[in-house]
Design an enzyme around this catalytic site. Structure first.
Site: not given
Ligand SMILES: NC(=O)c1ccc[n+]([C@@H]2O[C@H](COP(=O)([O-])OP(=O)(O)OC[C@H]3O[C@@H](n4cnc5c(N)ncnc54)[C@H](O)[C@@H]3O)[C@@H](O)[C@H]2O)c1
Length: 254
Positions: A41, A94, A160, A164
């Protein structure tokens, strides 16, 4: 390692963006199914919290600081997982971000670049190093966290949405390439899930009634996405590759 009961005991899982929301829920659910976790992260505070929660339940987990958009940092994170555990069975790509509501013509160059670099480039960066390890093993399961915005347009979020959609294209092409050497590559398309990611869009009031867009009339929980990730990672999904699985309360059906 062929397991028929869906258990992930002894398997090694790498999760990007595991410090919050869906990534944390995936890391915890994989650990509960028996996997050992390495999570990366940008924000170590969140990742450390995830690790502590897994360890408190008797699991094995470790956090590493890495920007998903950075190739060298991503390589180092995957290397760490392999150095610690000697293999890599599961990868959940993710890490993701969304910027403030903005019409397509008003998106700044910086916003465009960062949205694409993290949300699409981040998945590609991770897959590059995960696939190298899994190809040598002749086994592995990769799950890319795309979005309902990978299947449909999301107004005010063109960068975005483009990223995606790109994640689904990347997932499908790679799934075809690696299908014969034992690596399954799938995507999950979450709908509206209750996590902190929405703050930049909801703060200006334009996206508040998002649950109206969900046929079930409620936000999903990160754990509901994690359940799908555990299934896709497990031998219960042994004949499943190249799919884009909505977990969205019916959003993609409309
Ligand atoms: N929550 C939703 O409604 C929803 C819907 C569809 C798709 N998704 C996708 O699910 C994924 C997870 O989102 P979430 O809702 O859990 O968000 P979140 O904000 O709760 O968690 C995202 C995590 O990723 C980390 N992160 C952000 N940028 C990073 C980077 N460059 N490198 C490494 N880590 C980084 C953050 O620090 C955070 O820990 C994202 O890819 C998001 O696009 C979420």
């Amino acid at each position: 390692m062929v397991q028929r009961n869906g258990s992930l005991a002894g398997q090694i899982a790498f999760v990007t963006g595991g410090g919050s929301g869906i990534g944390r829920a995936c890391a915890m659910a994989l650990a509960q199914a028996g996997a050992k976790i390495v999570t990366s992260d940008l924000v170590m505070k969140g990742a450390a919290k995830t690790v502590a929660a897994i360890v408190a339940e008797g699991g094995i987990a470790e956090a590493v600081c890495a920007d998903a958009a950075d190739v060298a940092q991503t390589e180092a994170a995957v290397d760490l997982a392999v150095a610690r555990h000697g293999r890599l069975d599961i990868a959940i790509n993710n890490a993701g971000i969304i910027s403030a509501y903005r019409l397509t013509g008003d998106i700044t160059d910086e916003e465009w670049a960062r949205q694409i670099a993290v949300n699409l480039g981040g998945v590609r960066n991770a897959m590059r190093f995960e696939l190298a390890v899994m190809a040598k093993q002749g086994s592995g399961a990769i799950i890319n966290i795309a979005s309902g915005a990978g299947l449909k347009g999301l107004p005010g979020a063109a960068a975005y949405t483009a990223a995606k959609h790109g994640v689904l294209g990347l997932t499908k092409a790679a799934a075809l390439e690696y299908a014969r050497i034992g690596i399954r590559i799938n995507a999950i398309c979450p709908g509206y899930i209750d996590t902190p990611i929405h703050a930049p869009r909801t703060s200006d009031g334009r996206s508040r009634n998002v649950t109206d867009m969900v046929p079930m009339g409620r936000a999903g929980r990160a754990e509901e996405v994690a359940d799908a990730a555990v299934w896709l990672a497990s031998s219960r999904a042994s004949f499943v590759t190249g799919i884009a699985l909505p977990v969205d309360g019916g959003y993609a059906a409309g």
